[in-house]
Design an enzyme around this catalytic site. Structure first.
Site, PDB file in Angstrom:
ATOM      1  N   CYS A 188      -4.500  12.534  13.893  1.00 23.96           N
ATOM      2  CA  CYS A 188      -4.304  11.216  13.521  1.00 23.96           C
ATOM      3  C   CYS A 188      -4.207  10.439  14.811  1.00 23.96           C
ATOM      4  O   CYS A 188      -3.629  10.894  15.972  1.00 23.96           O
ATOM      5  CB  CYS A 188      -3.032  10.992  12.611  1.00 23.96           C
ATOM      6  N   ARG A 191       1.589  14.268  13.438  1.00 22.52           N
ATOM      7  CA  ARG A 191       2.115  14.241  12.055  1.00 22.52           C
ATOM      8  C   ARG A 191       1.819  15.226  11.439  1.00 22.52           C
ATOM      9  O   ARG A 191       0.892  15.637  10.418  1.00 22.52           O
ATOM     10  CB  ARG A 191       0.921  13.157  11.458  1.00 22.52           C
ATOM     11  N   ASP A 216       5.636   0.603  11.888  1.00 24.58           N
ATOM     12  CA  ASP A 216       4.353  -0.021  11.173  1.00 24.58           C
ATOM     13  C   ASP A 216       4.640  -1.457  11.762  1.00 24.58           C
ATOM     14  O   ASP A 216       3.418  -2.221  11.578  1.00 24.58           O
ATOM     15  CB  ASP A 216       4.616   0.269   9.768  1.00 24.58           C
ATOM     16  N   ARG A 227      -8.469  -0.578   5.414  1.00 30.89           N
ATOM     17  CA  ARG A 227      -7.521   0.487   4.756  1.00 30.89           C
ATOM     18  C   ARG A 227      -6.277  -0.006   4.105  1.00 30.89           C
ATOM     19  O   ARG A 227      -5.880   0.477   3.244  1.00 30.89           O
ATOM     20  CB  ARG A 227      -7.365   1.728   5.560  1.00 30.89           C
ATOM     21  N   LYS A 262       0.845  -1.174   0.078  1.00 33.12           N
ATOM     22  CA  LYS A 262      -0.043   0.000   0.081  1.00 33.12           C
ATOM     23  C   LYS A 262       1.058   1.456  -0.122  1.00 33.12           C
ATOM     24  O   LYS A 262       0.527   2.303  -0.592  1.00 33.12           O
ATOM     25  CB  LYS A 262      -0.943  -0.101   1.258  1.00 33.12           C
ATOM     26  N   ASN A 263       1.757   1.335   0.720  1.00 30.53           N
ATOM     27  CA  ASN A 263       2.509   2.464   1.150  1.00 30.53           C
ATOM     28  C   ASN A 263       3.570   2.725  -0.301  1.00 30.53           C
ATOM     29  O   ASN A 263       4.253   3.968  -0.148  1.00 30.53           O
ATOM     30  CB  ASN A 263       3.344   2.603   2.560  1.00 30.53           C
TER      31      ASN A 263
HETATM   32  C1  EPZ Z   1       4.759   6.870   6.419  1.00 31.11           C
HETATM   33  O1  EPZ Z   1       3.920   8.032   6.881  1.00 31.11           O
HETATM   34  C2  EPZ Z   1       3.780   5.612   6.272  1.00 31.11           C
HETATM   35  N1  EPZ Z   1       2.528   6.193   5.203  1.00 31.11           N
HETATM   36  C3  EPZ Z   1       3.462   5.291   7.538  1.00 31.11           C
HETATM   37  O2  EPZ Z   1       2.760   4.055   7.547  1.00 31.11           O
HETATM   38  C4  EPZ Z   1       4.743   4.937   8.503  1.00 31.11           C
HETATM   39  O3  EPZ Z   1       4.253   4.733   9.670  1.00 31.11           O
HETATM   40  C5  EPZ Z   1       5.816   6.140   8.379  1.00 31.11           C
HETATM   41  O4  EPZ Z   1       5.841   6.640   7.062  1.00 31.11           O
HETATM   42  C6  EPZ Z   1       7.105   5.956   8.943  1.00 31.11           C
HETATM   43  O5  EPZ Z   1       7.528   4.709   8.291  1.00 31.11           O
HETATM   44  C7  EPZ Z   1       2.482   6.138   4.011  1.00 31.11           C
HETATM   45  O6  EPZ Z   1       3.956   5.649   3.543  1.00 31.11           O
HETATM   46  C8  EPZ Z   1       1.582   6.550   3.304  1.00 31.11           C
HETATM   47  P1  EPZ Z   1       7.080  10.201   7.990  1.00 31.11           P
HETATM   48  P2  EPZ Z   1       4.575   9.533   6.746  1.00 31.11           P
HETATM   49  O7  EPZ Z   1       6.803  11.319   7.523  1.00 31.11           O
HETATM   50  O8  EPZ Z   1       5.084   9.701   5.438  1.00 31.11           O
HETATM   51  C9  EPZ Z   1       7.329  13.641  11.487  1.00 31.11           C
HETATM   52  C10 EPZ Z   1       0.960   2.829   7.904  1.00 31.11           C
HETATM   53  O9  EPZ Z   1       0.479   2.163   9.003  1.00 31.11           O
HETATM   54  N2  EPZ Z   1       7.279  14.740  10.330  1.00 31.11           N
HETATM   55  O10 EPZ Z   1       8.184   9.484   7.610  1.00 31.11           O
HETATM   56  O11 EPZ Z   1       3.284  10.299   7.168  1.00 31.11           O
HETATM   57  C11 EPZ Z   1       6.124  12.737  11.793  1.00 31.11           C
HETATM   58  O12 EPZ Z   1       5.327  13.307  12.660  1.00 31.11           O
HETATM   59  C12 EPZ Z   1       1.338   4.095   8.071  1.00 31.11           C
HETATM   60  O13 EPZ Z   1       0.979   2.082   6.792  1.00 31.11           O
HETATM   61  C13 EPZ Z   1       7.463  16.001  10.780  1.00 31.11           C
HETATM   62  O14 EPZ Z   1       7.523  16.442  11.827  1.00 31.11           O
HETATM   63  O15 EPZ Z   1       5.637   9.478   7.917  1.00 31.11           O
HETATM   64  C14 EPZ Z   1       6.899  11.515  12.452  1.00 31.11           C
HETATM   65  O16 EPZ Z   1       7.349  11.664  13.725  1.00 31.11           O
HETATM   66  C15 EPZ Z   1       0.870   4.821   9.361  1.00 31.11           C
HETATM   67  N3  EPZ Z   1       7.133  16.904   9.796  1.00 31.11           N
HETATM   68  C16 EPZ Z   1       8.276  11.521  11.604  1.00 31.11           C
HETATM   69  O17 EPZ Z   1       8.487  12.797  10.871  1.00 31.11           O
HETATM   70  C17 EPZ Z   1       6.669  16.474   8.502  1.00 31.11           C
HETATM   71  O18 EPZ Z   1       6.386  17.531   7.747  1.00 31.11           O
HETATM   72  C18 EPZ Z   1       8.328  10.366  10.446  1.00 31.11           C
HETATM   73  O19 EPZ Z   1       7.019  10.651   9.536  1.00 31.11           O
HETATM   74  C19 EPZ Z   1       6.629  15.184   8.194  1.00 31.11           C
HETATM   75  C20 EPZ Z   1       6.768  14.166   9.156  1.00 31.11           C
END
Ligand code: EPZ
Length: 424
Positions: free
Chosen positions: A116, A121, A311, A403, A22-23
């Site tokens: 969320c 996030r 995850d 989902r 999915k991701n």
């Molecule tokens: C992706 O989310 C995945 N989703 C998530 O999978 C996964 O948990 C996550 O990466 C981490 O591996 C998809 O790929 C659709 P991040 P993403 O930006 O991209 C912080 C699942 O269960 N951050 O890598 O949203 C954030 O808050 C889902 O399938 C900022 O501070 O995650 C987090 O602490 C859930 N500012 C960290 O970075 C930003 O602008 C990593 O988040 C962006 C992120």
């Protein structure tokens, strides 16, 4: 509303085919916007999030034919650049259309994703990267309004403070059509990012450093991409990891096919530490063997790839509840990703939270109960616990599971689990 009813205590056996990730599929679908020619995507998982993003593309004006695990997208007729709240509120990953819409059309409006269940996030890193490339960004009425400079986004040096999968993806897609070279420092290295880079290359973009934390992207200067080959989505490492945990927690031998072993390494390492055995019947398959004696305790710290994935944290925790000693599980990525703890405790687990660390103390048995799913991976952890628990477990709010897991109930039932989907 549907729920899953599980009679625990059954041994599983057999072979399962793992679906596409999915991701990985979500950014691939968003990247179709960078082209004006049809593109065919194979091995899509049949899950709600994929259908939601395809619907968003249709609302934008793209033609979408979606059948089984294939989607043909013609982004040529896109005539709207507004990603509406109704869709973004259903799925945060809709934010992935921001970079490609802005790059291809010079402006767009994308609803801000709200809160969320797993953490705050924010999307500040996505916005800052686009601003560095020359975009003017304003937040108005709950929407991100973004406008590119007249001659298009400018290739720039983007230095991320932390590693973000989504921010790296949005920046890569924006950089693909920018004028000149973009360097992304501290980029995410997840397999899903590698797939996106390879897709952009198929579309005509030159990218160096793929799979490293330093990416160099030569933009096309505004020329839409032309995907000269079909895209096949990589195997879902989290779905595969979840079924390995199903094998571990039920002391079963199961084989998973259509996987990428390398992507699963950190999960396999932890399950090996717990006493499970592994064998690789072919380069794309893995067999898990039950632990001899009791499962052992394990210590986990979640991290970016190739570290242990956030995850998989909830699922590994479910397995750890039945280990012979105390496990420590530290969540480093999301501040609130422990909603499954109180539900696992309702099944008889003994888990204590202190800050971002869970101490999972040994219990002899779990006992079936009614539990509530809170997010995608928390839900699968509850199903895993239910497979091992004595008696009946009912997992409610399983729309979270729909989902991101393709036919979880059908796949587990094919391995011999006593699991039924029912309506309230
Ligand atoms: C992706 O989310 C995945 N989703 C998530 O999978 C996964 O948990 C996550 O990466 C981490 O591996 C998809 O790929 C659709 P991040 P993403 O930006 O991209 C912080 C699942 O269960 N951050 O890598 O949203 C954030 O808050 C889902 O399938 C900022 O501070 O995650 C987090 O602490 C859930 N500012 C960290 O970075 C930003 O602008 C990593 O988040 C962006 C992120």
């Amino acid at each position: 509303m549907d729920y899953l009813e599980i009679e625990g205590g059954k041994r599983l056996s057999g072979t399962l085919k793992i679906s596409g990730a999915k991701n990985a599929a979500l950014p691939v679908i968003a990247a179709a916007i960078l082209s004006d020619q049809p593109i065919l995507i194979n091995n899509l998982p049949n899950v709600v999030d994929i259908r939601t993003l395809l619907k968003l593309l249709e609302i934008l004006g793209a033609e979408v034919e979606h059948e089984a695990d294939q989607a043909r997208i013609n982004p040529g007729p896109i005539n709207s650049t507004r990603a509406v709240y109704e869709i973004v509120a259903q799925m945060r990953a809709s934010i992935l259309v921001l970079g490609p819409l802005l790059a291809r059309f010079g402006e767009c409006e994308v609803s801000l994703p709200g809160g969320c269940a797993i953490g705050q996030r924010p999307i500040d890193m996505h916005l800052k990267a686009l601003e560095t490339m020359g975009a003017q960004i304003e937040i108005k009425g709950g929407y991100v309004h973004a406008i590119a400079p007249e001659r298009g986004l400018r290739g720039s040096k983007i230095v991320f403070d932390k590693v973000s999968v989504g921010a790296t993806e949005n920046t890569l897609m924006a950089a693909a059509l920018a004028q000149g070279t973009t360097e992304i420092i501290n980029a995410a290295r997840e397999p899903e990012i590698v797939q996106l880079c390879e897709m952009l290359q198929i579309g005509g973009v030159t990218i160096e450093g793929i799979g490293t934390g330093r990416l160099r992207v030569e933009g096309t200067g505004g020329t839409p991409l032309n995907f000269s080959e079909d895209i096949t989505i990589i195997p879902d490492r989290i779905e595969a990891g979840t079924y390995l945990c199903a094998g571990a927690i039920t002391y079963s031998q199961i084989t998973l096919e259509a996987i990428n072993v390398e992507h699963l390494q950190s999960t396999i390492d932890k399950l090996e530490d717990m006493g499970c055995g592994f064998d690789y019947p072919s380069p794309n398959s893995v067999t898990i063997y039950p632990a001899r004696g009791e499962l052992r305790e394990v210590n986990i710290v979640t991290a970016e790839y190739p570290g242990f994935p956030t995850d998989m944290q909830a699922q590994l925790m479910a397995v750890a509840t039945l280990a012979s000693g105390e496990s420590l599980i530290e969540e480093r990525l999301f501040e609130n990703r422990f909603m499954h703890v109180s539900e696992l405790n309702r099944l008889g687990a003994d888990i204590w939270l202190k800050g971002n660390t869970a101490a999972v103390r040994p219990v002899e048995k779990l006992f079936g109960a009614d539990v509530m799913a809170t997010d995608l991976r928390a839900s699968s952890a509850l199903v895993l616990a239910g497979l091992a628990a004595e008696g009946t477990t009912r997992v409610r709010r399983i729309y979270h599971l729909d989902r991101g897991y393709e036919d979880l109930q059908g796949k587990l039932a094919s391995l011999g689990a006593a699991i039924t989907r029912r309506s309230e």
